[in-house]
Design an enzyme around this catalytic site. Sequence first.
Site, mmCIF file in Angstrom:
data_model
loop_
_atom_site.group_PDB
_atom_site.id
_atom_site.type_symbol
_atom_site.label_atom_id
_atom_site.label_comp_id
_atom_site.label_asym_id
_atom_site.label_seq_id
_atom_site.Cartn_x
_atom_site.Cartn_y
_atom_site.Cartn_z
ATOM 1 N N SER A 105 -17.791 29.608 -44.452
ATOM 2 C CA SER A 105 -19.387 29.501 -44.803
ATOM 3 C C SER A 105 -19.262 30.607 -46.277
ATOM 4 C CB SER A 105 -20.433 29.894 -44.762
ATOM 5 O OG SER A 105 -21.377 29.282 -44.729
ATOM 6 N N ASP A 248 -22.700 30.369 -51.412
ATOM 7 C CA ASP A 248 -22.477 31.217 -51.057
ATOM 8 C C ASP A 248 -20.835 30.816 -51.036
ATOM 9 O OD1 ASP A 248 -22.458 28.844 -49.849
ATOM 10 O OD2 ASP A 248 -23.254 29.845 -47.511
ATOM 11 N N ASP A 250 -18.306 28.130 -49.352
ATOM 12 C CA ASP A 250 -19.432 27.381 -49.228
ATOM 13 C C ASP A 250 -19.853 26.279 -49.326
ATOM 14 O OD1 ASP A 250 -21.164 27.265 -47.458
ATOM 15 O OD2 ASP A 250 -19.749 26.133 -46.551
ATOM 16 N N ASP A 252 -23.450 25.747 -49.240
ATOM 17 C CA ASP A 252 -24.490 24.896 -49.418
ATOM 18 C C ASP A 252 -25.416 26.024 -48.920
ATOM 19 O OD1 ASP A 252 -23.896 27.055 -47.305
ATOM 20 O OD2 ASP A 252 -23.604 25.456 -45.538
#
Length: 455
Positions: A105, A248, A250, A252
């Site tokens: 992440s 960010d 990833d 999400d």
Amino acid sequence: MSTHRKLFGTDGVRGIANVEPITSETALKLGRALAHVFRNTSGRHRKILIGKDTRLSGYMLETAIESGICSMGVDVWLVGPLPTPAIAFLTRSMRADAGVVISASHNPFEDNGIKFFSREGFKLDDETERRIEALVFDEGEIAKNRARPDDIGKAARIDDALGRYLVFLKSCLPRSVIFDGLKVAIDCANGAAYKVGPEALEELGADVVAIGVDPDGKNINLNCGAMHLDAIRQTVLREHCNVGVALDGDGDRVMLIDERGEVWDGDDVMALLGRKLAAEGRLSGNAVVGTVMSNFGLELALRDAGVRLIRTEVGDPAVAREMRLNSYNLGGEQSGHVIFMDHSTTGDGLISALLVLAHLAESGRSLGELRAMRRVPQVLENVRVKNRIPLTDMPDVQRIIADAEKRLAGSGRLLVRYSGTEMLARVMVEGEDGVQIKTLAQEIGAAIQKYAGAL
């Protein structure tokens, strides 16, 4: 190895790349265990989908997990670098039996993680994670269930995965919505959305200024993206953009920047779109799900529109659990994870951004003019403790908290809790009067210190 060792945290398995548990050896075992748990007994090969972000270690982990899955007689679909919510969507839409995301992440490139989605696109429940964990440390059980030579799984790369996700993103908006005339800056954090983010905006007609779209395996989240907003803010102001979108690593979570360079976080997004959905009669249960960390200003903004804010513990899994339990369709965190359950099973930074931009395009107003909530001042007092004595066992603390809640009486709130990772008691107070909330936080902190024994 004993079976009581713990791998899974609150969001999958996390750690430093090439250091246990984020090694190729453990990744292979996780792949085998996942495949065993989801393997069909009817003879049809099951299929598990694997996606990742742009970290250097992703190649190593992807190959190891793929090998483990195939060794158990399960097929693999590889989709390459795509946002975490894209993997959840593709797992559902392609009828895979499970999905794997290799990502840490918003963490730096040295870290990596492995998390799993069910065939419905939700993070696995605790019981399934415990079964997988036990199998990782039980070589005998896995050895007994390896596939026969003629039943070993195959792997295939899905070349049109990005295109499938693009079509899905656009389907979240009414067909009449286009972004002509909007200039949008997007910072993809040199992460998983580096291709799909700019392409989605361009296909919807926006004039796009893209940064953070040159991943080299080591620059993910490095001074860019949702955790480092200086670059996107400077780009918005320099290029005279209507909106800045910061994802960010990833994809999400998202933070937005308005035309004046001011930040919009998850609370701001939920205030704006919660009120909009409620006005249109499309907000399930006439409620929004937030966490204990959501600003009191969100509660006030929603209350003004006749909407309830339901709070959960910190973490998007807790938010998603509450939403599923009571069929709510909007929830999220201040950090920028916002879940629109009508569209996705998990937080999706691009969906959040597109829905805000659609509102902007339809209204003809600037993002700054659309701001629906005013942030209430907040004070945080951290008290170092020797023991986590239950707050209910501290009568003086309970008395001071009760008195503080009366004094705030609908114009603010307080939250007292122990840190899950440090020997700290955290006292958070929100309210209009800065002097009052600081005094209250200090009084409560001093009372806790008396009982719990400061170091």
